[in-house]
Design a protein around this motif. Structure first.
Motif, mmCIF file in Angstrom:
data_model
loop_
_atom_site.group_PDB
_atom_site.id
_atom_site.type_symbol
_atom_site.label_atom_id
_atom_site.label_comp_id
_atom_site.label_asym_id
_atom_site.label_seq_id
_atom_site.Cartn_x
_atom_site.Cartn_y
_atom_site.Cartn_z
ATOM 1 N N HIS A 266 0.839 -1.125 0.111
ATOM 2 C CA HIS A 266 0.096 -0.092 -0.071
ATOM 3 C C HIS A 266 0.741 1.106 0.098
ATOM 4 N N PHE B 283 3.146 10.273 -10.025
ATOM 5 C CA PHE B 283 2.509 10.665 -11.333
ATOM 6 C C PHE B 283 1.801 12.013 -10.705
ATOM 7 N N LYS C 168 2.034 1.750 -3.587
ATOM 8 C CA LYS C 168 1.302 2.116 -4.261
ATOM 9 C C LYS C 168 1.048 3.846 -4.299
ATOM 10 N N ALA C 169 0.822 4.162 -2.771
ATOM 11 C CA ALA C 169 0.693 5.618 -2.531
ATOM 12 C C ALA C 169 1.902 6.643 -2.883
ATOM 13 N N GLY D 143 -8.266 9.846 -1.508
ATOM 14 C CA GLY D 143 -7.415 8.778 -1.159
ATOM 15 C C GLY D 143 -5.974 9.289 -0.379
ATOM 16 N N TYR D 144 -5.645 10.542 -0.764
ATOM 17 C CA TYR D 144 -4.660 11.179 0.013
ATOM 18 C C TYR D 144 -4.661 11.289 1.466
ATOM 19 N N ASP E 145 -4.519 7.892 3.081
ATOM 20 C CA ASP E 145 -3.023 7.413 3.237
ATOM 21 C C ASP E 145 -2.299 8.098 4.341
ATOM 22 N N VAL F 160 -1.328 12.025 -9.770
ATOM 23 C CA VAL F 160 -2.736 12.109 -9.968
ATOM 24 C C VAL F 160 -3.467 11.086 -8.659
ATOM 25 N N ARG F 161 -3.839 11.804 -7.839
ATOM 26 C CA ARG F 161 -4.497 11.253 -6.624
ATOM 27 C C ARG F 161 -5.856 11.934 -6.119
ATOM 28 N N LYS F 162 -6.669 11.043 -5.913
ATOM 29 C CA LYS F 162 -7.970 11.948 -5.256
ATOM 30 C C LYS F 162 -7.800 12.340 -3.862
ATOM 31 N N TRP G 162 1.518 6.734 -6.836
ATOM 32 C CA TRP G 162 0.653 7.866 -7.250
ATOM 33 C C TRP G 162 1.142 9.279 -7.055
ATOM 34 N N ALA G 163 2.006 9.349 -5.999
ATOM 35 C CA ALA G 163 2.560 10.658 -5.721
ATOM 36 C C ALA G 163 3.393 11.080 -7.101
#
Length: 58
Positions: free
Chosen positions: A5, A15, A8-9, A22-23, A26, A17-19, A12-13
């Motif tokens: 996890h 790139f 994955k977090a 979701g941020y 996390d 692109v994260r809602k 995403w950071a």
């Protein structure tokens, strides 16, 4: 599972692109030390990949 996890977090950071939900999720679940450690490993892998690509092209 937590390490996966964290990877994955951090990916995403990278790139960017994260809602927001979701941020915030996390932020509550993950350890800052784990995030920093995983980020450093991924940055080193990225830099090593770039160096290998440049050496292969040249």
């Amino acid at each position: 599972m937590r390490l996966l996890h964290t990877f994955k977090a951090v990916l995403w950071a990278f790139f960017g692109v994260r809602k927001r939900s979701g941020y915030e999720e996390d932020l509550g679940k993950l350890s800052p030390f784990a995030i920093i450690g995983v980020a450093l490993v991924l940055v080193l892998l990225f830099i090593g990949g770039l160096i290998a690509l440049v050496n292969w092209v040249v």
